[in-house]
Structure formats: structure tokens, C-alpha cells
Scaffold this motif. Structure first.
Motif, PDB file in Angstrom:
ATOM      1  N   UNK A  30     -27.353 -33.470  69.138  1.00  0.00           N
ATOM      2  CA  UNK A  30     -28.090 -34.005  67.929  1.00  0.00           C
ATOM      3  C   UNK A  30     -28.305 -35.033  67.210  1.00  0.00           C
ATOM      4  N   UNK A  31     -29.092 -35.353  66.563  1.00  0.00           N
ATOM      5  CA  UNK A  31     -28.916 -36.732  66.212  1.00  0.00           C
ATOM      6  C   UNK A  31     -29.125 -37.559  64.580  1.00  0.00           C
ATOM      7  N   UNK A  32     -28.133 -37.905  64.271  1.00  0.00           N
ATOM      8  CA  UNK A  32     -28.183 -38.370  62.635  1.00  0.00           C
ATOM      9  C   UNK A  32     -28.206 -39.817  63.052  1.00  0.00           C
ATOM     10  N   UNK A  33     -29.587 -40.343  61.745  1.00  0.00           N
ATOM     11  CA  UNK A  33     -29.565 -41.572  62.133  1.00  0.00           C
ATOM     12  C   UNK A  33     -28.842 -42.494  61.470  1.00  0.00           C
ATOM     13  N   UNK A  34     -28.817 -43.698  62.072  1.00  0.00           N
ATOM     14  CA  UNK A  34     -27.509 -44.315  61.295  1.00  0.00           C
ATOM     15  C   UNK A  34     -27.261 -44.753  59.964  1.00  0.00           C
ATOM     16  N   UNK A  35     -27.740 -44.957  59.410  1.00  0.00           N
ATOM     17  CA  UNK A  35     -27.162 -44.496  57.653  1.00  0.00           C
ATOM     18  C   UNK A  35     -26.751 -43.514  57.457  1.00  0.00           C
TER      19      UNK A  35
END
Lengths: 158, 324, 495
Positions: free
Chosen positions: B298-303
Motif C-alpha cells: 500500500x502507499x501512505x503519503x509522507x504527511x
């Protein structure tokens, strides 16, 4: 200075350094947390080793002192015209080399070539031929190492 | 107290030095982002080669290079040791313009909670999570405990009667302690700092309970019985293992593949890296690798990742206090 | 198994095995470069290779690396790898007495025999042996390491005080860093670089290679410190009398190698001290005694075969090198464990087959080329020293990409030099450094597990056995001396 005095003084200096090390262990152990998961805790081994080091330092110092007092003669002197200055020169070169790579960020190939030349000349004969040989050796060696490390292993030195 | 003051002094000195230097990281950081990356990106992995973090970093790097999602290759550098302090030192030595990044997981938060290295979340800019995995709690297959309920009942009736293999101050310890706190039981510990050690102690009958990554458990196959899974939902590979949440304990732990950059990295460059990583984690081959290794892609953005990490860190700090 | 051998004889696998073994021997022979370093450094190269080739390359490097160390250990008293520290005890004195070729011949033969005997264990008994060692818990590990430490104290030569001082100092230097029992910093005095403690590799390179080079740089160029093999390696029919010693060394080596966390150097040490204890002439050990070389070299090679047993059957690494090997397998999506034989038999049996062939290749390579490899020794000394110093620096750096490790290496070079100057032996220093963290962690784990109850050891028969052996090791020389004194008194001799 006779061999016997030299060795006794070396032992005395060693025992002082060891005792100093033991004190560092005790100081460090004083800051450690008390045992929490088992009865020994972090501080037990440093304290045990510190105590042992003090004991050994005392034995060494006592023996060296007695030997000096009694005028003991060392069994054999095995000094054979060693030149400690060469050892120190190599050590100094090594320290400067690592310093150049670490702090000054001198490129690996340049630093290594100079280092090989300096070490080679400080141990071996100093002549122009050797200078060229060592410079060539250093250059080939450093290029080979840095190629292998950076191309295949992605390690950059510096 | 001494440590803190020394740390402050060091930070001040470092700050002064970097200001005094005409061509330093700061100058580099201000460089225009359009020609980023200008050279290979150094990915620091705070572990020895061969572990999951290392393998994932290399796979993602390869995939990004193969598809040209970044104009330069990614070079993985292993900097093991000192609970990650070695890797952080190396990151701080390097450029702070996105050419030097770290691939880590939540062991980083544990190091922070334990106040091991002199680094904190403020030293990093989060690029994002690219998937992650959750662990299982297991007992020996010959154990009398068939379910988590059996185990908890036994421990409540006879506190500290079972031995849990953990490395104190590592993920297994923290996850186990969170569950113990939530469920109100207590175990005895035995030191086991690696998965191999925990396996040895469990299979040899010297410990009763241990935590394994789901992939470690599946690879072992024999001799172990999983009791509870720490993910938010059941793992397809382990359909019969309940989650802690299902059993009524509000504990979950996901260990993400976390990409980090130095705090002063320009946002444009972080965005370029994040973009490439997001593409990589959505690549079918990467997804297949993740799924066959019980990792969730999965991809979790930086912030968002940073927010999640901050929350986890607070939970870990509460546990860390019980150690000191 | 037979299939695995055929697979091995596919030309590229054999080629990789050959390259690996040859590389291993050369790297093993160079002080400061070790098998584990070579494997760690070539690991990334195997990413794109097929798994069997990758494994054969790495196994070749492992066998070659442990074996190659004997060359410089014998000729230069610089153990090429930690595994051959013990080989220096008798190998170097032999070389000094002009018997360098003989020492090399014995070392190589003992290595091969050790390798092949332990291969027998590896191939034949691996599951049963691994299951046995698996039941060992912290108490067993602690008493086992204690036994090794005690043997080391008995082994140390010269002044007993200085031997013990050396061991204690080594143990003290292992303290800083993260206390593995509670995961917290210890004796780091607030420095974050100190958190990783003093790395094994930089400490070894510093204490052995750097201090040796600094000392050699100071001594005038003379051939007294180096022996150069000129003749063919001599081996005699009468060497059959060493069969018992070879077997004993190999079995001890296999057994010690089997136990996780205890490496080839300890195996060699245990075998050497056992041989010394059993010998009718223990005083000859350390003076260039042939059985000393045999004991050390048969055991350190045999320990590889032993260590491979828990690696293949349980996925448990027996040493640093094996931990890296496991890493190599996982990169290829292969998890060593009981399922390896079912899921990837070509790998499981491939490792076993490769180990045997690597030993044969090692014999051929070493026997044929040892005189040329030894030419490293003949290179102009100044140039050679400079090259080794560069290798030491890059080697220390490459492990963790850290200059702190390089500084540690330099510092331990100076410490090693100082200790040697004061006649404090380096062997116990290094072994104390390696063993004390294991002993401490296991003892504290035992107490953690038993809630602080020491008497729990009474319920652990193997731990009691190891403890009894440890006590016997201390007591034996005294008992032995008294027995001898009694005999002598009976004969009417004055002692």
C-alpha cells in the motif's frame, strides 16, 4: 636504562592505565539503571570487571615495584636495533590518511596513492625508483578497490 | 541530564559549523529541483544485508531504475549498528537534497522511545510508507494452549508462569507488552534478540511464547502454533488466526517500509521521490512479491505516514517508561 | 542427493565454486580480510545469479576463506582470519625452525580431513544433531561459553596474571554499546557513535593486523619474522599416526560448530586445548609441535560443516558468516528450515554437495598454489604493508560504511601494540572480547527466565555437565601435577 628497569616501568605504566580504565568502568556503571528484569542488571558486569582490573593492576604494580627495589635482572634482552620511529611514522601516516578520508573528505584514490607512497618510503629505501613504484601501486590499488566497491557493491568511501 | 546538555552543545556546534561552511549541505539543498536527481540516490538501510528492509529497498530500487521513474539509479548502502544511530549519522553526513535517504521501519520509533540515539522525528521528513507487515504471536505446536483465550486464562490464574522470548527494547517486546497491558496479564522474559533466537527457544522448549513476522512464521511451517495476529484484519494466508482486535484487545501493530529524508530536504525533491516510490509499490511484480511474503502493498503519503508514526511513538513511550 | 551432485557438475556451478574457493583462499590469506567480509561483499553480486550458482559461490568462499588463513598464520604469525589464531601457536614456531613447508602440509591436510569428516556428519546426521542442540537454552549456552573461557585461561601462556588481565580487558572493551539484555545504552557516555560499541571486525583487524604491521615497521628488514616455503610440501607415510588426532579435532570442530554463536576460532581453541591436555608432553605445545597445527586446522575447518547443519535443517546460523549466508538465501526467496529439503531440495542438497566439492577444490588449489600465494610474503615488505593497511582501512569501513569503525581499528592497533610491549598476550584479550557478551547475555537470560533463581541450573543436566567440565578443566592441571609428583616421589626423584 636497563632492560629490567624498562620492563618494570612499562608494567607500572600499564597498571596505572588499567586502574584508570577500571575507574571509568565504575563511573559509567554508577549511571546505569538498577536491575529490572533479573538480579544482575547492566551495572553488575562493569563493576565485577572493574574490580578485577583494579586487582590485577595492584598485583602488577606491586611486582614491578618489588623488582625495581630488588634490582632484578631481566632474563634476556631481545632488542635488536629496532627503530621505533619507523613504527610511529607509519602510525602517523595511517592516522592522517583516515583523517583525510573522514574529516577532510579527500577523494579516495588521491589519498590512497599518497598514503601508499608515504608508508612505502618510510619503511623501505628512499629513492626515486621506489617513489614511482609505490605511486603506481597506490594508484592501481585504489582504482581497483574503489571500482569494485562503487560499481558492484555501491559503497562509496568518504 | 548530562546527556541532554551535551546533546544541545553538540547540536549548537554542528549548527555553527554548517553555517560557517561556504559550500555545505545548505547550499546544495537550495539547488533547483528540476534537475533532481542529479546523481545516484543513496538509500541507507540501518541493517545488515539480507533482511526484509534491505531486500525491499533493493527490489524497489531495481524496479524504479528498470522503468526510468527516476533519472538516476538507487544505490542501497547498509549501515547496521547502534540501534540505527550509525545510519542516522551517515544520513546527516550526506546531502540534504534528497540524494541521501533512509529506508527503515518502526524500529526507528522504538529507538526514539528508548532515547537511544540522539535523533527524533524532527530530524526527518517522511517520504511515505510503501506497504508493511504485521506479526503473529506463537506457541510451540505441542503447547497445551490452543487459543489465545486459553493462554490469557492461564496467565491470569497463574501470573508470570509462562516465558516469552523477546529482545528487551525491540519490536517483539513492545508489541507483547502492549497486548499484556491491554489484556491485563504478565509474562516472564528471556532474552532473544533475533528471529532465529526466538525460533530456537520456542522449538527447543525453553520459551513458551514468541512474536514472529507473519512471513517468518509461514516460512518455518512446522512446530509452531499461531494464536493471534496483530494486523487490523485477518491475513489471507492465515485465515484461522484471529486478530487481537477481534478478541477484544485494542492492539494492532503494522511495521511499514518507511522512506525518510533529512528534515531540511526541499519538498519538491521529496515529492519526486514519493512519486517514483508510489509507482513502484503499485507495480504488479512488486505487489506479487509483497503478497507472497505476507506483506501488504500500500502507499501512505509522507504527511499521513508521519502522523501515524507520531501516534505510534506516543504509545511506545508509555511502554518504554515501564522499562526504565 | 545424487541429483544435486550432477547439478553441481553443470559447468557454471563448478566454475562458481572454483572461483569462490580461490577467492576465499586468497582473501583468507590476507590478514584483515575475512571469509565473512568476502561473503558480505560479494553477496550483492549474487542478486542476479541463479540460486544454486549463488550458493556454490558463497560456500566456496566460506571454505576457502577459513582455510586460506593458515598460510599467513604459519608464515607470518598474522592469522589471515580469526579462525586461524590458534594455528599461529605452533605453526609459526615451526616455520621459524625452517619447517614452514611441513607446517603448511600438515595444516592443509588437517583442513581437508576436518572438512571431509564434518561433511560426513553434515550429510549423514544433520537432522538428529540439530534437534539435539536445539534443546539448549540460556543455561546451557552460558555454561558452554564459561567452559570455553575457562579453557582459554588454562591455555594462556606466560604470566598467569597477565593472561587473566588480558581476558578481563577484552571483556571490558566489549561492554560499551547497547546492553543486549535490556536494549539500553551502556558506558557510551552520551555518544551516539559509541552505541554500536566496538565492532568485532575493526577490533580484530586492529589488534592483530595493525599492531603487527606497526611492530614490523619498526624492526629492521630481516627474514627472521617471515618464512618462505621453497620446497615441495612434505607428507610422509608415517603421518598415519596422526589419524586419531585428526579424527578428534574434526569431531570437536564439528560439535562446536554445531552450536550457534560459537565460531571456528573457538572450535580450534577447544580442540587445541583438548589435545594439549591429553598429550603426554603438553609443554611442547606452543613451541612448534606438529599435533598443535593438526588440532587447530582440523577443528576450524570441521566447524564449517558442523555450523552448516543447524543452518540447513533449522535455519539457525552458527556464526556471523552463516547469518550472511542465510541473508543470501532469503534474497533468493529461500528460507532455510525443515521445509528447505521439501521445497528446494536442489538448494539443501546443493549446499551439502558444494561443501564436499569445495573441500576437494581447496586441497587442490592450496596444495598446488600455496607456494605462490605465499609469495604475498615475498613482495617488497614496505609495499606489502602499505597495501595491507589500505585493505584494513577499506575492510573496516565497508562493513557498516562507517569511519567510526576505522578509528576503532586504529585505536585497537595502538592498544594491541602497547599490550604486546608489556607482554600481555593478545589471544585471551580478543577471545574475552568475543565471548563475554554471549556469556553475560545468556546468564542474564537464564536468571530472567528463572525469576532470579540460580538453583534452576540443577534441573538442566547438560548445563551441569558443561559446568563440571569447566571445573575439571581448571582442576585438571593441578590434579595431574600432583599425580606426577606422586609418581616421581615414588621413583625417588626430587622435583
Amino acid at each position: 636504562m636497563t632492560e629490567a628497569t624498562r620492563r618494570s616501568i612499562a608494567d607500572l605504566v600499564l597498571s596505572l592505565l588499567v586502574a584508570g580504565g577500571a575507574v571509568i568502568l565504575f563511573i559509567g556503571a554508577a549511571d546505569l539503571p538498577p536491575p529490572r528484569f533479573e538480579p544482575l542488571g547492566s551495572a553488575a558486569l562493569p563493576r565485577i570487571l572493574g574490580a578485577l582490573l583494579l586487582l590485577f593492576a595492584a598485583i602488577l604494580a606491586l611486582r614491578a615495584g618489588l623488582r625495581l627495589h630488588r634490582g632484578w635482572v631481566a632474563p634476556k634482552a631481545e632488542v635488536n636495533g629496532a627503530d621505533p620511529r619507523k613504527g610511529f611514522a607509519v602510525l602517523l601516516a595511517l592516522i592522517l590518511y583516515v583523517l583525510a578520508l573522514d574529516v577532510l573528505r579527500v577523494p579516495f584514490v588521491a589519498a590512497t596513492t599518497v598514503f601508499v607512497v608515504v608508508v612505502g618510503l618510510s619503511i623501505g629505501a628512499r629513492n626515486w625508483r621506489n617513489l614511482l613504484v609505490f605511486a603506481g601501486l597506490g594508484l592501481v590499488l585504489s582504482l581497483a578497490i574503489s571500482t569494485i566497491l562503487s560499481r558492484f557493491l555501491f559503497i562509496t568511501i568518504g | 541530564m548530562i546527556g541532554i546538555s551535551r546533546r544541545t552543545i553538540l547540536a549548537t556546534v554542528a549548527g555553527a559549523l554548517s553555517l560557517a561552511m561556504p559550500v555545505g549541505p545548505i547550499g546544495a539543498g537550495a539547488a533547483a529541483a528540476q534537475d533532481f536527481p542529479a546523481k545516484p540516490i543513496e538509500v541507507i538501510v540501518p541493517f545488515k544485508p539480507g533482511g526484509r528492509t534491505d531486500v525491499v529497498a533493493r527490489l524497489m530500487g531495481e524496479k524504479i531504475q528498470e522503468n526510468g521513474w527516476l533519472s538516476q539509479p538507487m544505490a542501497v548502502v547498509n549501515a547496521d549498528g547502534g540501534a540505527g544511530a550509525n545510519a542516522v549519522n551517515r544520513m546527516q553526513r550526506g546531502d540534504d537534497d534528497g540524494h541521501t535517504i533512509v529506508h527503515w521501519h518502526h524500529q526507528a520509533l522504538i529507538a526514539m522511545a528508548m532515547e537511544l540515539g540522539d535523533f527524533s522525528l524532527d530530524d526527518f521528513k517522511s517520504i511515505g510508507y510503501t506497504g508493511g507487515g504485521s506479526p503473529v504471536w506463537v506457541v510451540n505446536a505441542d503447547s497445551e494452549f490452543q487459543t489465545m483465550e486459553d493462554l490469557v486464562a492461564h496467565l491470569k490464574a497463574d501470573p508470570r508462569s509462562l516465558v516469552e522470548a523477546v529482545g528487551i527494547g525491540t519490536i517483539p517486546h513492545f508489541v507483547g507488552a502492549m497486548l499484556a497491558k491491554e489484556a491485563g496479564f504478565e509474562t516472564r522474559y528471556v532474552t532473544a534478540n533475533s528471529g532465529a533466537d526466538r525460533l530456537r527457544l520456542i522449538l527447543g522448549g525453553n520459551a513458551d511464547i514468541a512474536l514472529f513476522a507473519a512471513s517468518e512464521y509461514l516460512a518455518q511451517g512446522e512446530g509452531l502454533r499461531p494464536l493471534v495476529y496483530f494486523g487490523r484484519e485477518r491475513l489471507p494466508d492465515l485465515p484461522d488466526v484471529p486478530t487481537a482486535i477481534e478478541l477484544g484487545y485494542d492492539v494492532s501493530w503494522a511495521n511499514p517500509n518507511w522512506w525518510l529524508a533529512p528534515a531540511s530536504t526541499p519538498d519538491e525533491n521529496v515529492a519526486i521521490l514519493a512519486d517514483a516510490l508510489e509507482k513502484a509499490i503499485n507495480d504488479p511484480e512488486i505487489i506479487e512479491y509483497f503478497e507472497s511474503n505476507t506483506l501488504q502493498p500500500y502507499w501512505t503519503p509522507g504527511a499521513e505516514a508521519m502522523e501515524d508514526a507520531t501516534k505510534q511513538l506516543n504509545a511506545l513511550k508509555a511502554i518504554a517508561e515501564t522499562i526504565n | 542427493m545424487v541429483d544435486a551432485f550432477f547439478l553441481l557438475f553443470e559447468w557454471q556451478n563448478l566454475l562458481f565454486l572454483f572461483i569462490g574457493t580461490a577467492l576465499g583462499i586468497v582473501v583468507g590469506a590476507i590478514p584483515g580480510l575475512t571469509a565473512s567480509m568476502l561473503i558480505a561483499l560479494t553477496l550483492p553480486l549474487t542478486f542476479h545469479m541463479d540460486p544454486v550458482s549463488a550458493v556454490t559461490l558463497l560456500i566456496g568462499e566460506y571454505v576457502g576463506g577459513i582455510s586460506g588463513g593458515l598460510i599467513t598464520a604459519i608464515l607470518l604469525r598474522m592469522p589471515g582470519t580469526p579462525a586461524s589464531i590458534v594455528t599461529t601457536f605452533d605453526g609459526y614456531p615451526m616455520a621459524m625452525q625452517g619447517k614452514a613447508e611441513r607446517a603448511l602440509a600438515l595444516g592443509i591436510m588437517a583442513s581437508v580431513v576436518g572438512g571431509i569428516i564434518s561433511w560426513g556428519f553434515l550429510a549423514g546426521m544433520s537432522p538428529a544433531l540439530a534437534r539435539f542442540a536445539l534443546q539448549f537454552g540460556p543455561w546451557e549456552y552460558f555454561t558452554l561459553v564459561l567452559m570455553a573461557l575457562v579453557m582459554l585461561a588454562v591455555l594462556s601462556q606466560g604470566s598467569l596474571t597477565k593472561g587473566l588481565l588480558a581476558a578481563t580487558l577484552g571483556m571490558a572493551f566489549a561492554l560499551p554499546g547497547i546492553d543486549s539484555s535490556i536494549g539500553q545504552a551502556r558506558l557510551t557516555f552520551g555518544s551516539s557513535t559509541m552505541l554500536s560499541g566496538f565492532g568485532l571486525l575493526p577490533v580484530l583487524i586492529g589488534a592483530f593486523a595493525i599492531s603487527q604491521i606497526l611492530r614490523d615497521a619498526a624492526t629492521p628488514q630481516s627474514s627472521t619474522t617471515m618464512a618462505i616455503p621453497k620446497k615441495r610440501l612434505p607428507i610422509y607415510r608415517s603421518d598415519v599416526r596422526y589419524a586419531g588426532k585428526l579424527l578428534r579435532g574434526s569431531v570437536i570442530g564439528t560439535w562446536i560448530g554445531l552450536l550457534p554463536g560459537i565460531g571456528a576460532n573457538i572450535a580450534a581453541l577447544m580442540s587445541y586445548s583438548t589435545e594439549k591436555q591429553l598429550s603426554p608432553e603438553p609443554e611442547k605445545f606452543g613451541t612448534g609441535h606438529e599435533p598443535g597445527v593438526i588440532a587447530a586446522e582440523s577443528a576450524n575447518n570441521a566447524s564449517i560443516g558442523g555450523a552448516l547443519i543447524p543452518l540447513i535443517t533449522m535455519g539457525i546460523p552458527g556464526s556471523v558468516t552463516e547469518a550472511i549466508l542465510i541473508g543470501a538465501l532469503t534474497i533468493h526467496n529461500l528460507q532455510p528450515g525443515p521445509l528447505l529439503f521439501q521445497n528446494a531440495p536442489e538448494i539443501a542438497y546443493g549446499i551439502i554437495a558444494a561443501y564436499l566439492v569445495a573441500n576437494v577444490l581447496m586441497l587442490m588449489l592450496m596444495w598446488g598454489t600455496v607456494r605462490y600465494i605465499a609469495q604475498i610474503v615475498r613482495l617488497p615488505r614496505s609495499g606489502l604493508m602499505a597495501v595491507i593497511l589500505v585493505f584494513c582501512v577499506t575492510g573496516s569501513y565497508a562493513v557498516n560504511s562507517s569511519f567510526a569503525d576505522v578509528w576503532v581499528m586504529v585505536a585497537f592497533g595502538v592498544i594491541g601494540l602497547g599490550l604486546e610491549f608489556c607482554r600481555v598476550p593478545l589471544g585471551p584479550f580478543v577471545i574475552g572480547f568475543v565471548l563475554s557478551p554471549i556469556a553475560e547475555e545468556q546468564l542474564r537470560a537464564s536468571l530472567m527466565m528463572s525469576d532470579g533463581d540460580v538453583t534452576e541450573i540443577l534441573s538442566r543436566p547438560y548445563a551441569l555437565l558443561f559446568l563440571a567440565l569447566a571445573i575439571l578443566t581448571v582442576a585438571w592441571p593441578y590434579v595431574f601435577a600432583r599425580m606426577r609428583k606422586g609418581e616421581n616421589a615414588a621413583k625417588g626423584e626430587s622435583s
